[in-house]
Scaffold this motif. Structure first.
Motif, PDB file in Angstrom:
ATOM      1  N   LEU A 359       0.848  -1.195   0.000  1.00 57.19           N
ATOM      2  CA  LEU A 359       0.000   0.000   0.000  1.00 57.19           C
ATOM      3  C   LEU A 359       0.878   1.237   0.000  1.00 57.19           C
ATOM      4  O   LEU A 359       1.917   1.291   0.677  1.00 57.19           O
ATOM      5  N   GLY A 360       0.460   2.239  -0.738  1.00 53.89           N
ATOM      6  CA  GLY A 360       1.051   3.566  -0.678  1.00 53.89           C
ATOM      7  C   GLY A 360      -0.060   4.580  -0.576  1.00 53.89           C
ATOM      8  O   GLY A 360      -1.062   4.498  -1.305  1.00 53.89           O
ATOM      9  N   ASN A 361       0.069   5.523   0.342  1.00 53.56           N
ATOM     10  CA  ASN A 361      -1.007   6.495   0.565  1.00 53.56           C
ATOM     11  C   ASN A 361      -0.386   7.847   0.883  1.00 53.56           C
ATOM     12  O   ASN A 361       0.609   7.935   1.618  1.00 53.56           O
ATOM     13  N   ARG A 362      -0.942   8.877   0.330  1.00 51.83           N
ATOM     14  CA  ARG A 362      -0.492  10.241   0.647  1.00 51.83           C
ATOM     15  C   ARG A 362      -1.688  11.081   1.071  1.00 51.83           C
ATOM     16  O   ARG A 362      -2.706  11.122   0.377  1.00 51.83           O
ATOM     17  N   ARG A 363      -1.541  11.720   2.213  1.00 53.89           N
ATOM     18  CA  ARG A 363      -2.551  12.683   2.681  1.00 53.89           C
ATOM     19  C   ARG A 363      -1.926  14.064   2.707  1.00 53.89           C
ATOM     20  O   ARG A 363      -0.887  14.275   3.326  1.00 53.89           O
ATOM     21  N   GLU A 364      -2.591  15.004   2.068  1.00 51.96           N
ATOM     22  CA  GLU A 364      -2.198  16.408   2.131  1.00 51.96           C
ATOM     23  C   GLU A 364      -3.354  17.178   2.748  1.00 51.96           C
ATOM     24  O   GLU A 364      -4.471  17.153   2.228  1.00 51.96           O
ATOM     25  N   SER A 365      -3.102  17.828   3.859  1.00 53.82           N
ATOM     26  CA  SER A 365      -4.165  18.509   4.596  1.00 53.82           C
ATOM     27  C   SER A 365      -3.682  19.880   5.045  1.00 53.82           C
ATOM     28  O   SER A 365      -2.475  20.168   5.055  1.00 53.82           O
ATOM     29  N   THR A 366      -4.630  20.724   5.428  1.00 50.74           N
ATOM     30  CA  THR A 366      -4.312  22.091   5.825  1.00 50.74           C
ATOM     31  C   THR A 366      -5.139  22.481   7.037  1.00 50.74           C
ATOM     32  O   THR A 366      -6.339  22.198   7.093  1.00 50.74           O
ATOM     33  N   ASN A 367      -4.487  23.108   7.993  1.00 49.60           N
ATOM     34  CA  ASN A 367      -5.156  23.785   9.102  1.00 49.60           C
ATOM     35  C   ASN A 367      -4.849  25.268   8.994  1.00 49.60           C
ATOM     36  O   ASN A 367      -3.810  25.659   8.447  1.00 49.60           O
ATOM     37  N   GLN A 368      -5.743  26.082   9.523  1.00 50.50           N
ATOM     38  CA  GLN A 368      -5.516  27.527   9.480  1.00 50.50           C
ATOM     39  C   GLN A 368      -5.990  28.162  10.766  1.00 50.50           C
ATOM     40  O   GLN A 368      -7.032  27.789  11.310  1.00 50.50           O
ATOM     41  N   ALA A 369      -5.227  29.109  11.259  1.00 57.08           N
ATOM     42  CA  ALA A 369      -5.589  29.857  12.454  1.00 57.08           C
ATOM     43  C   ALA A 369      -5.387  31.340  12.186  1.00 57.08           C
ATOM     44  O   ALA A 369      -4.771  31.740  11.185  1.00 57.08           O
ATOM     45  N   ALA A 370      -5.895  32.169  13.074  1.00 52.64           N
ATOM     46  CA  ALA A 370      -5.770  33.614  12.935  1.00 52.64           C
ATOM     47  C   ALA A 370      -4.298  34.021  12.911  1.00 52.64           C
ATOM     48  O   ALA A 370      -3.422  33.256  13.329  1.00 52.64           O
ATOM     49  N   PRO A 371      -3.984  35.216  12.397  1.00 53.35           N
ATOM     50  CA  PRO A 371      -2.602  35.688  12.444  1.00 53.35           C
ATOM     51  C   PRO A 371      -2.002  35.489  13.833  1.00 53.35           C
ATOM     52  O   PRO A 371      -2.664  35.730  14.849  1.00 53.35           O
ATOM     53  N   GLU A 372      -0.776  35.016  13.859  1.00 51.02           N
ATOM     54  CA  GLU A 372      -0.161  34.631  15.126  1.00 51.02           C
ATOM     55  C   GLU A 372       0.044  35.842  16.033  1.00 51.02           C
ATOM     56  O   GLU A 372       0.604  36.857  15.605  1.00 51.02           O
ATOM     57  N   PRO A 373      -0.384  35.759  17.280  1.00 51.53           N
ATOM     58  CA  PRO A 373      -0.179  36.892  18.195  1.00 51.53           C
ATOM     59  C   PRO A 373       1.258  36.951  18.696  1.00 51.53           C
ATOM     60  O   PRO A 373       1.936  35.933  18.804  1.00 51.53           O
ATOM     61  N   ILE A 374       1.696  38.147  19.003  1.00 49.20           N
ATOM     62  CA  ILE A 374       2.987  38.355  19.655  1.00 49.20           C
ATOM     63  C   ILE A 374       2.686  38.862  21.068  1.00 49.20           C
ATOM     64  O   ILE A 374       2.163  39.963  21.239  1.00 49.20           O
ATOM     65  N   PHE A 375       2.969  38.017  22.063  1.00 48.94           N
ATOM     66  CA  PHE A 375       2.801  38.401  23.468  1.00 48.94           C
ATOM     67  C   PHE A 375       4.181  38.635  24.074  1.00 48.94           C
ATOM     68  O   PHE A 375       5.069  37.784  23.957  1.00 48.94           O
ATOM     69  N   LEU A 376       4.333  39.765  24.727  1.00 48.01           N
ATOM     70  CA  LEU A 376       5.600  40.137  25.345  1.00 48.01           C
ATOM     71  C   LEU A 376       5.357  40.532  26.790  1.00 48.01           C
ATOM     72  O   LEU A 376       4.303  41.060  27.137  1.00 48.01           O
ATOM     73  N   GLY A 377       6.340  40.275  27.661  1.00 45.54           N
ATOM     74  CA  GLY A 377       6.227  40.662  29.060  1.00 45.54           C
ATOM     75  C   GLY A 377       5.869  39.489  29.948  1.00 45.54           C
ATOM     76  O   GLY A 377       5.457  38.419  29.472  1.00 45.54           O
ATOM     77  N   PRO A 378       6.010  39.655  31.263  1.00 47.79           N
ATOM     78  CA  PRO A 378       5.853  38.528  32.207  1.00 47.79           C
ATOM     79  C   PRO A 378       4.458  37.932  32.228  1.00 47.79           C
ATOM     80  O   PRO A 378       4.300  36.765  32.566  1.00 47.79           O
ATOM     81  N   GLU A 379       3.424  38.703  31.911  1.00 45.74           N
ATOM     82  CA  GLU A 379       2.071  38.138  31.898  1.00 45.74           C
ATOM     83  C   GLU A 379       1.616  37.761  30.498  1.00 45.74           C
ATOM     84  O   GLU A 379       0.456  37.450  30.282  1.00 45.74           O
ATOM     85  N   GLY A 380       2.549  37.789  29.546  1.00 41.96           N
ATOM     86  CA  GLY A 380       2.228  37.229  28.238  1.00 41.96           C
ATOM     87  C   GLY A 380       2.112  35.727  28.310  1.00 41.96           C
ATOM     88  O   GLY A 380       1.463  35.108  27.479  1.00 41.96           O
ATOM     89  N   ALA A 381       2.765  35.142  29.345  1.00 41.15           N
ATOM     90  CA  ALA A 381       2.634  33.711  29.671  1.00 41.15           C
ATOM     91  C   ALA A 381       2.947  32.809  28.493  1.00 41.15           C
ATOM     92  O   ALA A 381       2.255  31.839  28.238  1.00 41.15           O
ATOM     93  N   THR A 382       4.016  33.122  27.757  1.00 40.20           N
ATOM     94  CA  THR A 382       4.394  32.254  26.647  1.00 40.20           C
ATOM     95  C   THR A 382       5.331  31.134  27.093  1.00 40.20           C
ATOM     96  O   THR A 382       5.476  30.131  26.404  1.00 40.20           O
ATOM     97  N   GLY A 383       6.002  31.327  28.228  1.00 43.60           N
ATOM     98  CA  GLY A 383       6.973  30.342  28.666  1.00 43.60           C
ATOM     99  C   GLY A 383       8.319  30.487  27.978  1.00 43.60           C
ATOM    100  O   GLY A 383       9.259  29.751  28.286  1.00 43.60           O
ATOM    101  N   ASN A 384       8.453  31.430  27.049  1.00 45.23           N
ATOM    102  CA  ASN A 384       9.709  31.679  26.346  1.00 45.23           C
ATOM    103  C   ASN A 384      10.374  32.902  26.949  1.00 45.23           C
ATOM    104  O   ASN A 384       9.824  34.009  26.887  1.00 45.23           O
ATOM    105  N   PRO A 385      11.570  32.745  27.548  1.00 44.28           N
ATOM    106  CA  PRO A 385      12.217  33.893  28.202  1.00 44.28           C
ATOM    107  C   PRO A 385      12.516  35.040  27.250  1.00 44.28           C
ATOM    108  O   PRO A 385      12.593  36.195  27.684  1.00 44.28           O
ATOM    109  N   LEU A 386      12.696  34.754  25.960  1.00 47.46           N
ATOM    110  CA  LEU A 386      12.930  35.831  24.998  1.00 47.46           C
ATOM    111  C   LEU A 386      11.746  36.787  24.939  1.00 47.46           C
ATOM    112  O   LEU A 386      11.921  37.986  24.671  1.00 47.46           O
ATOM    113  N   ALA A 387      10.547  36.280  25.189  1.00 46.43           N
ATOM    114  CA  ALA A 387       9.344  37.116  25.198  1.00 46.43           C
ATOM    115  C   ALA A 387       9.002  37.581  26.605  1.00 46.43           C
ATOM    116  O   ALA A 387       8.687  38.752  26.828  1.00 46.43           O
TER     117      ALA A 387
END
Length: 972
Positions: A359-387
């Motif tokens: 068997l050979g099978n290929r699935r091509e699919s797409t998801n879409q979400a709103a433009p990605e937000p940029i959260f900065l500062g300690p209460e942005g709560a991203t878990g990334n110290p750069l932000a």
């Protein structure tokens, strides 16, 4: 069974006990003589490896034939199985998962574009999927090493039938078969050719689904060949095109929309008060009793390309300024699937055949979400110290405030939605390869027939995901820092996050917006050998057995984009995962006739099975199973089983590295969005450092997840008991040709279940108890907001569930009006409890909706078939009982049906589907079919706690869900 955990000798002793058990049966019933008994030929049974045509197992098996599948109008195996009454919540094309759900703690990734099956609400990881009795490889969606099977990797066109065993079967099939087994039987015997065309779309004129299936086969005296090809394309439906899904939470307007807006939200402590940043009394903090707190934005839709002026151009940030991200989401995700399958068999003689499948099978699919937000500062709560620890320079030419915004000093949070960069688009490509070959044979020794088979299989899922519309947080930090330092970096230009939409230029986007590429794969190699025959004769009949050996090797890896690995990805980050393990297994199954033609009934059969599994990761495990089938009379059968099972931790669960899931969590210490007082104890909230009057700025909290190499296998116990009644007065009568009633009670207990405690439950218990067990992984910024949340996998306490299946099948006598056949399947869930290792009760239960999944107390499907000459028709009714959910912060809105109790009722719903067909006697037959699903256009009940689109996509049809389809099948 812990004493057997690493003791093969003890397991061997138990297997020898099973072998010795028939001696007891002989001693108990020496006086009986073997006679034949009448079996219930209308009851389809499986779940045994014994090759004996008249043997019936002790558990019910639900079989879907091609007619049953085609009646649904669906084109995915997963979506067909999700309509079974015993199915629980599982992924399908209605889940727009990438970019919204984040990473689950099991290391399996988000499964974007896949279709899974869940039985008994125990999770798709606890369902074993077989193809022609051989294990299928786990999914891969380029976001982790999956623990479940993606049924979209198997073309529906190659399916002859699907057998669903809803009972624990680890003793027969090994790990993962806790909730049941799905065995997909492929098409084998086929002479001629077939072309199938189908097209359908929703009543709103969108979501078109089209497909072409080709089949060709031939056979000679010694060979048979089947070739199949399939193409399916599903068009998208956008959330903005349905009233129910146009806002994040229906009936609440923008209250639950995002604080990351195209105009930006800016929260900081200003050096001096102003109309935009008034003094706020903080008596609970003696060091700063009064501060100038800014919580500001610019007017919606207003851009300041020449630079925004502070404070004149700013206004207070209020609910009308929030951003409606929902209209960018997908209600139905697009996909395209292409598959080819071939099966060749050669009979060397009457006793031995060789087969090969590919068997050979290929699935091509797409998801879409709103433009990605940029959260900065300690209460942005991203878990990334750069932000979270960013410093925005006062020298940035676009900074209107004239001073540094420092996360360690005065910055609380900035939320900016760069609509200039477009929506986040996640494109998956999943390639599946499968090869299986083996020998099947039989031989005679005296009066006994021996059946044997040897098989080898290799399967692989390889996925690639390309993400457009995300950002590089490291480059963002450079572009917001000292302009001189930015100028020293090739390509860096200062970033304007302070103006309105349109103020982020193409040059700025070129610096901060990369294309992100992730990869993952899962591989499974296995060898099996099986032998079955009769052992010896007892007074009631022959003792039959099956035994065998199986070797499996699992390999999996997840390779995120290098941007992710170095921690520069602004989106939901994760780290690489890789690992492998193997297992050796032996099993034995016995069928022992206890009595026949006795005063106690026509026949009683005992089945015994045991499997010993030796894993390279955690050692050995023995799982037994016991069953009874008592044919009381020709038309009445009682049956019961007890089984022990296990599920070994998978590669993702063991080795999954730290990842992040962005979850909608409501802080009990926060004022509600509707102004309701905090739910949590004021004293406990103060002890956690939360000031009076605190309001959670961002309800989407980043939760760190990941695997755990110390995990043990899950242990399970399953019990079933029931009867099948085919009354004599319902056979060949004036009112009935055949009438069957089947009732089964089931009970499953899973101990040490591998999962993380529900994150909202962990947060609530932390505030309620202040216990480090719950609070240890949760950290807060100096302003009181959550800025860190660790929620890892563990061997959770216990999951217990039980209920009833009640099925009725009634075939009416054929008359001049045609032949009618009625089938009615029902599942009633009596109990579902999930309790953590420390006794914390999880929120799931019968009649409850939580975390985008539900456990209805009653699900029912009734189908009435009609045939007359060349005409066919069917009417199907699907019913889902009432559910209740927690309103959360939506309790302040009238959409919450029971505001006094803080709960919302999701009303019971009944869907109606219809289909009509006509067969033309042209060539070998042309079948024309038209159908309409959700005839009365019922919208799903509004769900306030669901993450996307205002409804539970795993339980209900989409809003505006009337779907019509046409199909033509030509054989020649």
């Amino acid at each position: 069974m812990k004493s057997l955990h690493r003791c093969p000798l003890a397991a061997a002793v138990q297997l020898s006990v099973l072998l010795a058990f028939p001696v007891v049966a002989v001693a108990q019933d020496q006086g009986n003589t073997p006679t034949s008994t009448t079996t219930l030929d209308s009851v389809q049974v499986t779940g045994t490896r014994i090759k004996k045509a008249e043997l019936e197992s002790q558990v019910p098996v639900h079989t879907l034939y091609r007619d049953d599948i085609e009646r649904t109008g669906l084109t995915s195996i997963g979506e067909v199985l999700q309509e079974l009454t015993g199915s629980g919540s599982a992924l399908n094309a209605k889940f727009n998962s990438s970019g919204n759900f984040g990473f689950p703690p099991d290391g399996g990734g988000v499964g974007a574009g896949s279709a899974q099956v869940d039985l008994r609400h125990l999770g798709s990881k606890r369902v074993l999927v077989l193809v022609d009795g051989i294990r299928w490889v786990n999914e891969s969606s380029a976001s982790g090493v999956g623990s479940s099977t993606d049924l979209n990797t198997i073309p529906l066109a190659i399916v002859e039938r699907i057998e669903v065993l809803e009972d624990g079967a680890s003793s027969l099939y090994g790990s993962d078969a806790i909730a049941g087994v799905v065995n997909i039987i492929t098409r084998r015997e086929f002479d001629g050719a077939q072309v199938s065309l189908n097209y359908g779309q929703y009543g709103e004129g969108d979501g078109a689904n089209r497909g072409v299936d080709l089949a060709w086969g031939m056979s000679t005296e010694r060979t048979s060949l089947f070739l199949g090809a399939s193409w399916v394309k599903q068009d998208p439906i956008y959330a903005r095109d349905r009233e129910q899904s146009r806002f994040p939470v229906p009936g609440t307007g923008l209250a639950f929309a995002s604080s990351a807006t195209p105009n930006g939200r800016f929260m900081f402590i200003a050096p001096t008060p102003s109309a935009a940043c008034p003094l706020v009394d903080h008596d609970d903090n003696p060091a700063t009793p009064n501060i100038a707190l800014c919580n500001i934005t610019t007017p919606n839709g207003v851009s300041f390309p020449g630079g925004v002026n502070y404070p004149d151009d700013f206004i207070s940030f209020l609910t009308p300024n929030r951003f409606n991200f929902a209209e960018y989401n997908l209600l139905l995700t697009p996909s395209e699937r292409k598959g080819v399958f071939g099966q060749f068999r050669m009979f060397f003689n009457d006793d031995v055949q060789w087969y090969v499948k590919a068997l050979g099978n290929r699935r091509e699919s797409t998801n879409q979400a709103a433009p990605e937000p940029i959260f900065l500062g300690p209460e942005g709560a991203t878990g990334n110290p750069l932000a979270d620890e960013i410093v925005i320079s006062g020298l940035n030419p676009y900074n209107p405030f004239g001073f540094d915004l420092d996360s360690a000093d005065n910055l609380i949070m900035i939320g900016r939605r760069p609509v200039e960069g477009g929506p986040r688009v996640f494109k998956q490509r999943v390639d599946t390869q499968y090869f299986n070959t083996g020998l099947v044979g039989s031989f005679e020794t005296g009066s006994r027939s021996w059946f044997w088979d040897v098989n080898a299989a290799y399967s692989k899922n390889e996925a690639k995901q390309t993400n457009f519309g995300s950002y590089n947080i490291f480059n963002i930090a450079q572009a917001l820092g000292d302009p001189a330092a930015c100028a020293a970096l090739a390509g860096c230009v200062p970033l304007n996050i302070f103006g309105g939409p349109g103020t982020i230029t193409p040059e700025m986007l070129a610096w901060i917006q990369p294309v992100v590429r992730d990869r993952s794969q899962n591989e499974l190699s296995l060898v099996t050998a099986n032998l079955s025959s009769d052992l010896f004769e007892l007074p009631a009949g022959m003792v039959a057995f099956a035994t065998g050996y199986e070797y499996r090797k699992y390999e999996g890896s997840y390779d995120p984009d290098p941007l992710n690995i170095i921690g520069h990805y602004n989106g939901v980050p994760s780290l690489p995962t890789s690992g492998s393990y193997d297992v050796n297994e032996v099993y034995l199954e016995l069928s022992v006739p206890v009595f026949a033609d006795s005063a106690l009934g026509d026949r009683l059969d005992l089945s015994l099975a045991g499997r010993y599994s030796d894993y390279s990761t955690f050692g050995g495990e023995f799982t037994p199973k016991y069953g009874l089938r008592w044919q009381v009379s020709e038309d009445f059968v009682l049956r019961s089983t007890y089984a022990e099972g296990f599920r070994a931790p998978t590669i993702g669960e063991l080795y999954g590295s730290a990842a992040r899931g962005d979850l909608q969590l409501f802080d009990p210490c926060s004022i509600g969005l509707g102004g309701t007082p905090p739910r949590g104890s004021a004293a406990n909230c103060a002890a956690l450092g939360v000031p009076t009057g605190f309001q959670q700025p961002n309800s989407q909290i980043s939760v760190t997840t990941g695997g755990n190499e110390a995990l043990e296998a899950e242990k399970a116990r399953s019990f079933s008991a029931g009867f099948v009644w085919s009354p004599w007065f319902g056979s060949n009568a004036s009112w009935s040709e055949r009438f069957d009633v089947e009732v089964t009670f089931y009970r499953h207990t899973v101990e040490g279940a591998i999962q993380a405690i529900n994150a909202q439950t962990q947060l609530d218990l932390c505030v309620e108890t202040l216990d480090p067990l719950y609070c240890g992984g949760i950290t807060r910024a100096s302003t009181g907001g959550i800025n860190g949340f660790n929620n890892r996998l563990t061997n959770l306490g216990v999951i217990k569930t039980d209920g009833w299946d009640v099925d009725l099948n009634w075939t009416f006598p054929e008359t001049s009006a045609g032949r009618f056949k009625l089938s009615w399947n029902n599942t009633f869930v009596g109990r579902y409890e999930a309790v953590g290792a420390a006794g914390q009760r999880q929120p799931q239960g019968p009649g409850i909706e939580v975390a985008d999944s539900s456990i209805p107390e009653w699900t029912s499907t009734a189908n009435l078939d009609w045939r007359l000459g060349n005409w066919t028709a069917a009417w199907t009714i699907r019913h889902i009982s009432e559910l209740t959910e927690d309103c959360g912060d939506a309790v302040a809105f009238p959409i919450c049906s029971n505001q006094a109790e803080g709960s919302n009722t999701l009303d019971a719903i009944t869907y109606h589907d219809m289909q009509v067909g006509y067969r033309l006697d042209w060539m070998k037959g042309l079948q024309l079919t038209a159908g309409l699903n959700n005839v009365f256009d019922k919208d799903p009940p509004i769900c306030l706690s669901c993450s996307l689109n205002g409804y539970d996509a795993s339980t209900y049809d989409i809003p505006g869900g009337r779907f019509w389809y046409l199909r033509a099948d030509l054989r020649f």
